[in-house]
Design a protein around this motif. Structure first.
Motif, PDB file in Angstrom:
ATOM      1  N   VAL A 365       0.864  -1.185   0.000  1.00 36.10           N
ATOM      2  CA  VAL A 365       0.000   0.000   0.000  1.00 36.10           C
ATOM      3  C   VAL A 365       0.895   1.228   0.000  1.00 36.10           C
ATOM      4  CG1 VAL A 365      -1.814   1.274   1.187  1.00 36.10           C
ATOM      5  CG2 VAL A 365      -1.801  -1.233   1.273  1.00 36.10           C
ATOM      6  N   LEU A 366       0.680   2.105  -0.966  1.00 45.07           N
ATOM      7  CA  LEU A 366       1.415   3.370  -1.047  1.00 45.07           C
ATOM      8  C   LEU A 366       0.600   4.425  -0.320  1.00 45.07           C
ATOM      9  CD1 LEU A 366       3.784   5.002  -2.137  1.00 45.07           C
ATOM     10  CD2 LEU A 366       2.510   5.316  -4.262  1.00 45.07           C
ATOM     11  N   LEU A 367       1.190   5.005   0.713  1.00 44.79           N
ATOM     12  CA  LEU A 367       0.497   5.971   1.568  1.00 44.79           C
ATOM     13  C   LEU A 367       0.915   7.383   1.190  1.00 44.79           C
ATOM     14  CD1 LEU A 367       1.161   4.153   4.966  1.00 44.79           C
ATOM     15  CD2 LEU A 367      -0.834   3.896   3.485  1.00 44.79           C
ATOM     16  N   TYR A 368      -0.065   8.229   0.829  1.00 40.36           N
ATOM     17  CA  TYR A 368       0.211   9.624   0.497  1.00 40.36           C
ATOM     18  C   TYR A 368      -0.131  10.528   1.685  1.00 40.36           C
ATOM     19  CZ  TYR A 368       0.668   8.403  -4.454  1.00 40.36           C
ATOM     20  OH  TYR A 368       1.081   7.874  -5.642  1.00 40.36           O
ATOM     21  N   ASP A 369       0.462  11.722   1.664  1.00 39.75           N
ATOM     22  CA  ASP A 369       0.119  12.784   2.622  1.00 39.75           C
ATOM     23  C   ASP A 369       0.179  12.303   4.067  1.00 39.75           C
ATOM     24  OD1 ASP A 369      -0.301  14.550   0.542  1.00 39.75           O
ATOM     25  OD2 ASP A 369      -2.392  13.960   0.320  1.00 39.75           O
ATOM     26  N   MET A 370       1.314  11.780   4.458  1.00 38.82           N
ATOM     27  CA  MET A 370       1.515  11.358   5.842  1.00 38.82           C
ATOM     28  C   MET A 370       2.212  12.464   6.620  1.00 38.82           C
ATOM     29  SD  MET A 370       2.791   7.441   5.614  1.00 38.82           S
ATOM     30  CE  MET A 370       4.386   8.173   5.868  1.00 38.82           C
ATOM     31  N   GLY A 371       1.990  12.442   7.916  1.00 38.42           N
ATOM     32  CA  GLY A 371       2.666  13.419   8.751  1.00 38.42           C
ATOM     33  C   GLY A 371       4.066  12.981   9.124  1.00 38.42           C
ATOM     34  N   ASP A 372       4.165  11.784   9.742  1.00 41.83           N
ATOM     35  CA  ASP A 372       5.461  11.275  10.183  1.00 41.83           C
ATOM     36  C   ASP A 372       5.389   9.764  10.295  1.00 41.83           C
ATOM     37  OD1 ASP A 372       3.894  10.859  12.421  1.00 41.83           O
ATOM     38  OD2 ASP A 372       4.729  12.578  13.515  1.00 41.83           O
ATOM     39  N   GLU A 373       6.404   9.170  10.946  1.00 37.81           N
ATOM     40  CA  GLU A 373       6.451   7.718  11.089  1.00 37.81           C
ATOM     41  C   GLU A 373       5.299   7.194  11.934  1.00 37.81           C
ATOM     42  OE1 GLU A 373      10.247   6.761  12.635  1.00 37.81           O
ATOM     43  OE2 GLU A 373      11.314   7.134  10.754  1.00 37.81           O
ATOM     44  N   VAL A 374       4.856   7.992  12.892  1.00 33.69           N
ATOM     45  CA  VAL A 374       3.728   7.561  13.734  1.00 33.69           C
ATOM     46  C   VAL A 374       2.486   7.383  12.886  1.00 33.69           C
ATOM     47  CG1 VAL A 374       2.243   8.192  15.668  1.00 33.69           C
ATOM     48  CG2 VAL A 374       4.704   8.686  15.768  1.00 33.69           C
ATOM     49  N   ASP A 375       2.249   8.313  11.962  1.00 33.32           N
ATOM     50  CA  ASP A 375       1.116   8.177  11.053  1.00 33.32           C
ATOM     51  C   ASP A 375       1.215   6.879  10.261  1.00 33.32           C
ATOM     52  OD1 ASP A 375      -0.089  10.455  11.817  1.00 33.32           O
ATOM     53  OD2 ASP A 375       0.445  11.644  10.053  1.00 33.32           O
ATOM     54  N   ALA A 376       2.404   6.586   9.766  1.00 35.22           N
ATOM     55  CA  ALA A 376       2.595   5.383   8.954  1.00 35.22           C
ATOM     56  C   ALA A 376       2.297   4.120   9.757  1.00 35.22           C
ATOM     57  CB  ALA A 376       4.017   5.339   8.410  1.00 35.22           C
ATOM     58  N   THR A 377       2.806   4.062  10.965  1.00 33.56           N
ATOM     59  CA  THR A 377       2.560   2.868  11.789  1.00 33.56           C
ATOM     60  C   THR A 377       1.098   2.772  12.201  1.00 33.56           C
ATOM     61  OG1 THR A 377       3.253   4.115  13.761  1.00 33.56           O
ATOM     62  CG2 THR A 377       4.916   2.785  12.645  1.00 33.56           C
ATOM     63  N   ASP A 378       0.445   3.909  12.470  1.00 38.11           N
ATOM     64  CA  ASP A 378      -0.986   3.882  12.808  1.00 38.11           C
ATOM     65  C   ASP A 378      -1.796   3.330  11.644  1.00 38.11           C
ATOM     66  OD1 ASP A 378      -0.476   4.891  15.283  1.00 38.11           O
ATOM     67  OD2 ASP A 378      -1.046   6.960  14.805  1.00 38.11           O
TER      68      ASP A 378
END
Length: 714
Positions: A365-378
Motif C-alpha cells: 500500500v502506497l500511503l500519500y500525505d503522511m505526517g510522520d512515522e507515527v502516522d505510517a505505523t498507525d
C-alpha cells in the motif's frame, strides 16, 4: 418513323456512329454568299434550319438540315414535319410546335431523340409562312455535362459510403462539405454545419496547436490532431477521434482549402485501454500490479525530493503460512483467499492511497500525505486489524495472520526500489519476531540486510573455496559409559571473521539453496573422517557418525541415491551413517520426507528426529515416520534436574520412544546431576559438555584412543 438524324455524339450504348454519318450530304454550298439574300446566309450557318407552313409541310431547309436528315432537299421539301423529324409526333413536342405556329409562344427546349441517340437544342418561332425551326446538335455538351454529373454523383457516393468522416473547408475555414459519416459520428447534419466557421463546429481548444496547424495546412503542409474526446463537443457518446488535415490544391497548384479526414478510433482506444489495464493490473485480484505500483512509487519519490513538505510511506504485507493453505486445500483455495484479501484491502485503505499485488501472496500500500512515522505505523496497524484473520474458503473457516513492514519515504532515497526493499526487510523482521505483526524499518535493519547480502555472497564463495569444517561431539551410552559415536557439527572458517557456528549462517544457506551443496560436503567429509578413524584407531570399528540433513536435500531429484553413494564411496556399511532431521523439515514436506525416510531405512541408514519436543505435535511423528532414535532437546535437559515438570516430560518421551522400539539420546548434558537424572529416567544415550565439547577431526581421533584405553582399563 422519321428520317434519322446524324449525330457526332456516341450512341447510348457507347458505339461510334455509323461510317459515313458525318460525310457531306447534298446541298453543301459551293458559291459565294450574298449578304442580302437570307437563304444564302442560312446556307452558311453550321446548324440545321427548317421552315414549314401552317399545314406543317417543309418549305425550306438549309444544307445542314439536309445533311443531318441524310436526305436531299427534294426528298424533304413538301413533306409533313411529323414524318421528316424523328419523334416530332410526340404530344409535348407537337403542342409546343403548334403554339409556336400560332404565334403565341417561342419554343426553346433541349430534347433527346432516342432513334439517333443525340441531344438537340431547339428553337422554334413563328414566321410569315408558318414556323421556323432552328436545331443545334448539343450532344457533346450534354454528354460532358452528364459525365460531370456522373463524376460528381460518383464522388458523393464514395464520400457517403466510406467509413471515415470527410469534410472540406475553404480558405476562410468555413465548412463546404460534410459527408454522412461526419454526421453520424458527430450528430451534426450537413445543413447544420455547411457555411459555419470551423471553430464553431470543432472545439479546437481541446487539442493544443490545432489553430496553428490549420494555418500550416493553408500554407501547403499536412497536420494531425491526435486522439481526443473533446474535439467534437456535440458528440453525444463522446467518441474518440483522430483528425488528419491536408491542403486542397487546385489544378493550378493553388491551395484553395483544407480537406479533413476524421477517424473514429473509439474501438481502438477501448482495446488500448484494456491492454493497458491488463499490463498494469493483476489478472487474479484486479489490483494494480508491481509495474504500475513501482511507477506510482517513483512519482511519489520524485515529488518528495522536490517538495520538503510532501511525505509518503509504504506498507508491505505478506500472508503468513500461505504455502500451507495451497498445499493442504489446493491452489484454487489459495486464489480464493487472495481474492478475499484483495477486496478487504481495497475497502480499508484511505482514498487516494494505492493498494497493489506485488506478487504471490505479497501486497503493498502506497500511503500519500503522511505526517510522520507515527502516522505510517498507525495506518499499518489499522490496515492489519481491518483485514482480520478469519476467512471462509470453500466453506471452511481459515484463520490467517499477516506480517507487515513499514518504510517512510524521505529525500534520502535515490531509487523507489530501495524503499520497497526496506519495507520488505521490515516485513521479514516481523516474521522473525513471530508473524502476525508489523515492524517499522530503521537503519539497523538496513545494516542487517546488507550483512545478510554479504553473507549470502560469502557463502557462495565458501562452497567454492571449501571453507567449511566439521567438529565432532561424542555420544555415550550412559548405561555402561561407552563411546558409541559422534555428531558432526558444521563450522565455517571465515577468512575475515574466523570460526562461525552454524546458527549464524544455516538459515541463510537454507534460503539461498547453498545448504544442499554444504550438506553433501558434510556427509562426504563425515564418512571420510569415520573411515580414517577406523583405519587408525582400533576402538573406532563400531562407532557411527550422526549428520544433520537439510529439508532441501529431500526435494532433490535423487537425494537418497546420493546419500547412499556417499556411504559406499567411503567404504562404510549403511549403519555407519545416522541421519538427523528436525521436526520443521517434516512439517514443511511431510509426504515427501516420509517416502525418502522409508527408502533410506530400507537401505540400512538409521534415522533420528532432532530437537524433539520443541515442535507443535512431535508425539504424532513418532509412529508416522521410521525413526530409530529420538533426541531430546537440550532445553528440557538443562532445567530437568531442578524442575519436576521437565523431568516428567523427559520420562514421557523416553517411555513412549521405548514402547515404539526407539532409542533416546539426551542433548546438552553438562552436569553429573543431569546424568544421574537421565539414568534414573531410563535414557539410553547422551552428549554434551559433561563428556566433551565439539572437537576437530584429529582431536576426535585422539579422544577415541583415550576412551578406548579407559574402557579397557575399566
Amino acid at each position: 418513323m422519321g428520317i434519322p438524324f446524324e449525330s457526332k455524339a456516341p450512341h447510348r450504348d457507347g458505339r461510334d456512329p455509323a461510317p459515313g454519318a458525318l460525310a457531306d450530304g447534298p446541298g453543301v454550298p459551293t458559291g459565294p454568299v450574298d449578304p442580302d439574300d437570307p437563304a444564302s446566309v442560312l446556307e452558311q450557318i453550321p446548324d440545321a434550319f427548317l421552315a414549314f407552313d401552317r399545314d406543317w409541310r417543309v418549305q425550306h431547309l438549309n444544307w445542314k438540315a439536309a445533311h443531318l436528315l441524310g436526305a436531299s432537299r427534294a426528298e424533304v421539301l413538301g413533306r409533313e414535319v411529323w414524318s421528316a423529324l424523328p419523334e416530332a409526333g410526340g404530344l409535348e413536342w407537337e403542342s409546343e410546335l403548334r403554339r409556336a405556329a400560332q404565334g403565341s409562344s417561342t419554343l426553346h427546349l433541349e430534347k433527346y431523340f432516342r432513334s439517333p441517340g443525340a441531344w438537340f437544342e431547339i428553337h422554334a418561332f413563328p414566321s410569315r409562312m408558318g414556323v421556323a425551326l432552328y436545331m443545334r446538335d448539343i450532344s457533346d455538351r450534354k454528354w460532358t455535362e452528364r459525365s460531370l454529373r456522373d463524376s460528381d454523383h460518383f464522388a458523393r457516393t464514395i464520400l457517403a459510403s466510406v467509413g471515415e468522416g470527410i469534410f472540406v473547408l475553404d480558405r476562410e475555414l468555413r465548412c463546404r462539405l460534410w459527408n454522412d459519416f461526419m454526421a453520424q459520428a458527430t450528430g451534426l447534419t450537413a445543413e447544420e454545419v455547411l457555411g459555419r466557421p470551423v471553430g464553431e463546429v470543432f472545439n479546437l481548444d481541446a487539442s493544443p496547436g490545432a489553430g496553428i496547424g490549420l494555418g500550416r495546412v493553408l500554407e501547403g503542409e499536412g497536420f494531425r490532431i491526435p486522439s481526443t474526446r473533446e474535439l467534437v463537443p456535440s458528440t453525444r457518446s463522446q467518441r474518440w477521434v483522430d483528425l488528419v488535415l491536408s491542403p486542397q490544391v487546385s489544378l493550378e497548384g493553388e491551395v484553395v482549402g483544407v480537406v479533413g479526414i476524421m477517424h473514429d478510433v473509439t474501438d481502438r482506444h477501448a482495446v488500448e485501454e484494456r491492454l493497458l489495464h491488463s499490463a498494469m493490473h493483476d489478472p487474479l485480484t484486479g489490483l494494480p500490479n508491481r509495474s504500475y505500483f513501482m511507477e506510482q512509487l517513483r512519482q511519489a519519490n520524485d515529488r518528495a525530493r522536490r517538495y520538503e513538505d510532501f511525505h509518503f510511506g509504504l506498507v508491505f504485507l505478506d500472508v503468513d503460512h500461505f504455502k500451507v493453505i495451497n498445499d493442504s486445500l489446493g491452489h484454487q483455495a489459495g486464489d480464493d483467499l487472495l481474492l478475499q484479501f484483495a477486496r478487504k484491502l481495497e475497502d480499508c485503505v484511505r482514498p487516494g492511497d494505492i493498494a497493489a499485488r506485488i506478487g504471490g501472496d505479497e501486497f503493498a500500500v502506497l500511503l500519500y500525505d503522511m505526517g510522520d512515522e507515527v502516522d505510517a505505523t498507525d495506518i499499518a496497524q489499522r490496515i492489519q486489524s481491518s483485514l482480520g484473520n478469519r476467512f471462509v474458503i470453500q466453506g471452511r473457516e481459515v484463520f490467517v495472520t499477516l506480517s507487515a513492514g513499514v518504510a517512510v519515504g524521505t529525500v534520502g532515497y535515490e531509487r523507489p526500489e530501495d524503499l520497497l526493499r526496506d519495507a520488505d526487510t521490515a516485513m521479514y523482521r516481523a516474521k522473525e519476531k513471530g508473524r502476525g505483526r508489523f515492524e517499522l524499518f530503521d537503519a539497523e535493519m538496513h545494516k542487517s540486510a546488507v550483512a545478510l547480502l554479504l553473507m549470502q555472497t560469502d557463502l557462495q564463495r565458501a562452497v567454492e573455496r571449501e571453507e567449511f569444517a566439521l567438529h565432532y561431539q561424542p555420544i555415550f551410552d550412559i548405561r555402561d559409559a561407552t563411546l558409541v559415536g559422534f555428531e558432526a557439527l558444521l563450522r565455517w572458517e571465515h577468512p575475515r571473521n574466523g570460526l562461525i557456528a552454524p546458527g549464524a549462517f544455516i538459515h541463510v544457506a537454507e534460503d539461498t539453496g547453498v545448504i544442499v551443496e554444504i550438506g553433501r560436503w558434510a556427509a562426504r567429509e563425515a564418512c571420510r573422517q569415520l573411515g580414517e578413524w577406523r583405519a587408525t584407531s582400533p576402538g573406532a570399528s563400531e562407532l557411527s557418525v550422526h549428520v544433520n540433513l537439510s529439508g532441501k536435500e529431500f526435494v532433490q531429484p535423487d537425494g537418497v541415491g546420493e546419500i547412499l553413494d556417499i556411504v559406499r564411496g567411503a567404504g562404510l556399511g549403511p549403519g555407519s551413517l545416522k541421519l538427523e532431521v528436525t521436526e520443521s523439515i517434516i512439517l514443511e514436506n511431510a509426504d515427501l520426507v516420509a517416502r525418502a525416510l522409508e527408502e533410506l531405512r530400507e537401505h540400512g541408514i538409521e534415522l533420528s528426529i532432532d530437537d524433539f519436543g520443541t515442535g507443535y505435535s512431535s508425539l504424532s511423528y513418532l509412529h508416522r515416520f521410521p525413526f530409530d532414535t529420538v533426541k531430546i532437546d537440550q532445553s528440557f535437559v538443562s532445567g530437568a534436574a531442578a524442575e519436576v515438570s521437565n523431568q516428567e516430560i523427559i520420562r514421557a518421551i523416553i517411555s513412549l520412544s521405548h514402547n515404539l522400539g526407539m532409542d533416546v539420546i539426551a542433548e546438552g548434558v553438562e552436569t553429573s546431576e543431569q546424568m544421574e537424572m537421565l539414568l534414573r529416567l531410563g535414557c539410553d544415550f547422551a552428549q554434551g559438555f559433561f563428556f566433551s565439547g565439539p572437537m576437530a577431526g584429529g582431536d576426535a581421533g585422539a579422544y577415541i584412543d583415550r576412551a578406548t584405553a579407559t574402557a579397557l582399563a575399566g
